[in-house]
Design a protein around this motif. Sequence first.
Motif, short mmCIF file in Angstrom:
data_model
loop_
_atom_site.label_atom_id
_atom_site.label_comp_id
_atom_site.label_asym_id
_atom_site.label_seq_id
_atom_site.Cartn_x
_atom_site.Cartn_y
_atom_site.Cartn_z
N ARG A 122 0.65 -1.19 0.07
CA ARG A 122 -0.82 -0.10 0.03
C ARG A 122 0.89 1.30 0.50
O ARG A 122 -0.03 2.58 -1.05
CB ARG A 122 -0.94 -0.05 1.33
CG ARG A 122 -1.91 -0.97 1.05
CD ARG A 122 -3.21 -0.87 2.35
NE ARG A 122 -3.90 -1.89 2.16
CZ ARG A 122 -4.00 -2.84 2.98
NH1 ARG A 122 -3.46 -3.02 3.81
NH2 ARG A 122 -5.56 -4.34 2.09
N SER A 123 1.86 1.05 0.53
CA SER A 123 3.21 2.21 0.84
C SER A 123 3.92 2.62 -1.03
O SER A 123 4.35 3.73 -1.03
CB SER A 123 3.71 2.56 1.63
OG SER A 123 5.24 1.49 1.78
N ALA A 124 3.54 1.93 -0.98
CA ALA A 124 4.56 0.94 -2.40
C ALA A 124 3.52 1.81 -3.92
O ALA A 124 4.12 2.48 -4.73
CB ALA A 124 4.76 -0.20 -3.26
N HIS A 125 1.97 1.41 -3.64
CA HIS A 125 1.73 2.59 -4.98
C HIS A 125 0.25 3.24 -4.57
O HIS A 125 0.04 2.62 -3.27
CB HIS A 125 0.30 0.74 -4.92
CG HIS A 125 1.43 -0.22 -5.78
ND1 HIS A 125 1.96 -1.24 -5.06
CD2 HIS A 125 1.81 -0.52 -6.91
CE1 HIS A 125 2.68 -1.96 -6.03
NE2 HIS A 125 2.00 -1.67 -7.08
N HIS A 126 -0.04 3.72 -4.89
CA HIS A 126 -1.01 5.60 -4.69
C HIS A 126 -2.83 4.83 -4.93
O HIS A 126 -2.49 3.70 -5.71
CB HIS A 126 -0.29 6.65 -4.11
CG HIS A 126 0.58 6.83 -3.51
ND1 HIS A 126 0.71 7.09 -2.55
CD2 HIS A 126 1.71 6.57 -4.68
CE1 HIS A 126 1.90 7.04 -2.37
NE2 HIS A 126 2.81 6.86 -2.90
N GLY A 127 -3.06 5.08 -3.82
CA GLY A 127 -4.51 5.22 -4.05
C GLY A 127 -5.10 3.48 -4.23
O GLY A 127 -4.54 2.85 -3.50
N ARG A 128 -6.61 2.90 -4.76
CA ARG A 128 -6.91 2.04 -4.41
C ARG A 128 -6.65 1.68 -5.74
O ARG A 128 -6.63 1.56 -6.90
CB ARG A 128 -8.39 2.19 -4.19
CG ARG A 128 -8.57 2.83 -3.32
CD ARG A 128 -10.04 3.19 -2.22
NE ARG A 128 -10.61 4.36 -1.34
CZ ARG A 128 -11.68 4.55 -1.30
NH1 ARG A 128 -12.43 4.11 -2.35
NH2 ARG A 128 -11.53 5.68 -0.56
N ALA A 129 -6.16 -0.40 -5.18
CA ALA A 129 -5.89 -1.21 -6.39
C ALA A 129 -6.43 -2.41 -5.69
O ALA A 129 -5.68 -2.49 -4.14
CB ALA A 129 -4.48 -1.43 -6.53
N PRO A 130 -6.59 -3.66 -6.00
CA PRO A 130 -6.81 -4.91 -5.24
C PRO A 130 -5.12 -4.64 -4.49
O PRO A 130 -4.21 -4.70 -5.31
CB PRO A 130 -6.99 -5.93 -6.47
CG PRO A 130 -7.21 -4.82 -7.66
CD PRO A 130 -6.25 -3.77 -7.73
#
Length: 169
Positions: A122-130
Amino acid sequence: MKSMSRIWMPRISAPSSSSRIAWMGLALLMFLLPLPALAALGGDVESVHQDQAQMKGTLKTTEGTTFTVHEIKDDTGTTVREYVSPAGSVFGVSWQGPFMPSMQQILGSYFHQYSAAAQAQRSAHHGRAPLKIEQPALVVESSGHMRFYSGRAYDPSKLPQGVGANDIR
């Protein structure tokens, strides 16, 4: 002549250092003691019944040739499936419904591994993703939005002979 009245107040002393140490030791011991996990993943078939009681759900069991599926449905409509090997070990779980199940409950001893990997993703990818975690001893796939969540988790090293990841749904 002045008269002074004196009010008696009990003297309150600070706790002794040995009693403070005893209380801190007790608090630390309670924090560090492992609580019985209502573990599903990695647990035994008895954990299925503990999960059912915790979820206050109904249990439906389907026996197959290579594994047994224990499906627990709670009163909110959330369904958790626990996949049990012939040896009696839970090797996979899946969920679907309007609410996320307690991940700590259904992942049991795998929860800390999951939590660290999920936080890193979650810290590596911003926004909502599976969420997709792939590690040697844990795979978790989770997605959803308000009122519909689904996912699965399994330990690839514990899959019974002839069972593939696609069997966990």
